[in-house]
Motif scaffolding. Sequence first.
Motif, PDB file in Angstrom:
ATOM      1  N   GLY A  68       0.807  -1.203   0.000  1.00  0.00           N
ATOM      2  CA  GLY A  68       0.000   0.000   0.000  1.00  0.00           C
ATOM      3  C   GLY A  68       0.842   1.254   0.000  1.00  0.00           C
ATOM      4  O   GLY A  68       2.077   1.231  -0.010  1.00  0.00           O
ATOM      5  N   ALA A  69       0.147   2.373   0.021  1.00  0.00           N
ATOM      6  CA  ALA A  69       0.820   3.667   0.003  1.00  0.00           C
ATOM      7  C   ALA A  69       1.665   3.849   1.260  1.00  0.00           C
ATOM      8  O   ALA A  69       1.317   3.368   2.337  1.00  0.00           O
ATOM      9  CB  ALA A  69      -0.212   4.788  -0.106  1.00  0.00           C
ATOM     10  N   ARG A  70       2.766   4.541   1.103  1.00  0.00           N
ATOM     11  CA  ARG A  70       3.699   4.868   2.186  1.00  0.00           C
ATOM     12  C   ARG A  70       4.055   3.615   3.007  1.00  0.00           C
ATOM     13  O   ARG A  70       3.936   3.576   4.235  1.00  0.00           O
ATOM     14  CB  ARG A  70       3.125   5.964   3.088  1.00  0.00           C
ATOM     15  CG  ARG A  70       4.176   6.658   3.951  1.00  0.00           C
ATOM     16  CD  ARG A  70       3.622   7.833   4.737  1.00  0.00           C
ATOM     17  NE  ARG A  70       4.573   8.332   5.710  1.00  0.00           N
ATOM     18  CZ  ARG A  70       5.585   9.154   5.459  1.00  0.00           C
ATOM     19  NH1 ARG A  70       5.765   9.582   4.231  1.00  0.00           N
ATOM     20  NH2 ARG A  70       6.407   9.556   6.417  1.00  0.00           N
ATOM     21  N   SER A  71       4.474   2.608   2.314  1.00  0.00           N
ATOM     22  CA  SER A  71       4.870   1.359   2.963  1.00  0.00           C
ATOM     23  C   SER A  71       6.307   1.012   2.582  1.00  0.00           C
ATOM     24  O   SER A  71       6.888   1.579   1.645  1.00  0.00           O
ATOM     25  CB  SER A  71       3.952   0.221   2.538  1.00  0.00           C
ATOM     26  OG  SER A  71       4.144  -0.100   1.174  1.00  0.00           O
ATOM     27  N   LEU A  72       6.865   0.071   3.329  1.00  0.00           N
ATOM     28  CA  LEU A  72       8.066  -0.633   2.904  1.00  0.00           C
ATOM     29  C   LEU A  72       7.615  -2.047   2.573  1.00  0.00           C
ATOM     30  O   LEU A  72       7.399  -2.864   3.481  1.00  0.00           O
ATOM     31  CB  LEU A  72       9.141  -0.619   3.996  1.00  0.00           C
ATOM     32  CG  LEU A  72       9.851   0.721   4.193  1.00  0.00           C
ATOM     33  CD1 LEU A  72      10.865   0.635   5.329  1.00  0.00           C
ATOM     34  CD2 LEU A  72      10.554   1.171   2.906  1.00  0.00           C
ATOM     35  N   PRO A  73       7.417  -2.352   1.316  1.00  0.00           N
ATOM     36  CA  PRO A  73       6.801  -3.623   0.932  1.00  0.00           C
ATOM     37  C   PRO A  73       7.571  -4.842   1.438  1.00  0.00           C
ATOM     38  O   PRO A  73       8.806  -4.833   1.528  1.00  0.00           O
ATOM     39  CB  PRO A  73       6.806  -3.556  -0.593  1.00  0.00           C
ATOM     40  CG  PRO A  73       6.728  -2.094  -0.900  1.00  0.00           C
ATOM     41  CD  PRO A  73       7.580  -1.459   0.151  1.00  0.00           C
ATOM     42  N   LEU A  74       6.808  -5.867   1.789  1.00  0.00           N
ATOM     43  CA  LEU A  74       7.276  -7.165   2.278  1.00  0.00           C
ATOM     44  C   LEU A  74       7.770  -7.120   3.719  1.00  0.00           C
ATOM     45  O   LEU A  74       8.112  -8.161   4.287  1.00  0.00           O
ATOM     46  CB  LEU A  74       8.368  -7.763   1.370  1.00  0.00           C
ATOM     47  CG  LEU A  74       8.121  -7.701  -0.138  1.00  0.00           C
ATOM     48  CD1 LEU A  74       9.209  -8.495  -0.871  1.00  0.00           C
ATOM     49  CD2 LEU A  74       6.753  -8.200  -0.504  1.00  0.00           C
ATOM     50  N   TRP A  75       7.819  -5.938   4.307  1.00  0.00           N
ATOM     51  CA  TRP A  75       8.189  -5.778   5.722  1.00  0.00           C
ATOM     52  C   TRP A  75       6.981  -6.157   6.566  1.00  0.00           C
ATOM     53  O   TRP A  75       5.876  -5.658   6.363  1.00  0.00           O
ATOM     54  CB  TRP A  75       8.596  -4.325   5.954  1.00  0.00           C
ATOM     55  CG  TRP A  75       8.777  -3.873   7.369  1.00  0.00           C
ATOM     56  CD1 TRP A  75       9.469  -4.490   8.371  1.00  0.00           C
ATOM     57  CD2 TRP A  75       8.277  -2.646   7.934  1.00  0.00           C
ATOM     58  NE1 TRP A  75       9.436  -3.734   9.521  1.00  0.00           N
ATOM     59  CE2 TRP A  75       8.710  -2.602   9.278  1.00  0.00           C
ATOM     60  CE3 TRP A  75       7.509  -1.592   7.440  1.00  0.00           C
ATOM     61  CZ2 TRP A  75       8.399  -1.539  10.129  1.00  0.00           C
ATOM     62  CZ3 TRP A  75       7.199  -0.538   8.277  1.00  0.00           C
ATOM     63  CH2 TRP A  75       7.636  -0.513   9.603  1.00  0.00           C
TER      64      TRP A  75
END
Length: 328
Positions: free
Chosen positions: A253-260
């Motif tokens: 999603g928005a303003r995320s660090l993906p896969l974290w």
Amino acid sequence: MKRTLILGGTAWLGRELARQLIRSGHEVTCLARGNSGEVAQGAQLVRADRSQPGAYEAVQGIEFDSVIELSYEPQWVHEALAALAATARHWTLVSSISVYASSQLPGAGEDAQLHDPSDPGDYGHAKVLAERASTAMVADRLLIARPGLLAGPGDPSDRFSYWVSRLALAGAGQVLIPPTAGRHVQVIDVRDAVAWIIDAAARSLTGTFNVAGTSHGFAQFLSTAARIAGFSGELVTAQDAWLRERQVNYWAGARSLPLWLALEDHGFAQRSNQRYALAGGPERDLEDLLGDVLADERARGLDRSRRAGLGRAEELELLGQLGRIRQG
């Protein structure tokens, strides 16, 4: 010629299913509204709104060698079974590893406890209901495929592709990352998942399978992605609490660090894929997957707006707050 019906088929996963089926000589029909895009070349689109009465009339009574259900809407799944199960030789439900009640046990397999589906509006709960309905109607010819994180060229979620594209964009600059200790990445190429689903249906395989790849440590994943991307800069770690205080989100999603993921959910990216592997499930090398994804990302634009991750300007602002800004 084998005849396959895809319930869906105009979005990313469905189009890949149709493409590979057509390539292998199947006659493919996709029943969908068509709002998510075009069907693969060579497939027939039957336009139908599954929320409306009579949605299956155009395909009802046709003998299909295989029906592949992609929906998570319990009512749609139930009504499709009622209308089509009698003339389907094999039925595949594409479910999800989101059906599991807990993400805390690494190595958990297909027999792990599922959600008590108290909220049909929740994706994981809805997939549990879809599995129950399918088992009740076609248990003797049912394959339940539970994919984990799917990745590959064209992925609309932007989760997996974020890291290799960001590392390529940063070049010799800095990239913000979460702490990697105790965290993992587990992914399966959509092309491999689809190839196995098609082959399993052709073999009339039944049962439940986690369609998932090998689990990699987050640090190993980033190191591989950096090498593929030609990244020569610095990975800057910010602690979980610091990131969360600044409204940086987990996973997607928005303003995320993906896969974290939160540390308590560390089992989510460490599901057992042993049953899938023993059933002939393919898995291409992580390096090859990352290379294909990066080529696709370059074609789409490394600095494009994304559905998941931080914008580069957001990332640089956060790096500045850490006192580590160096754009490279």
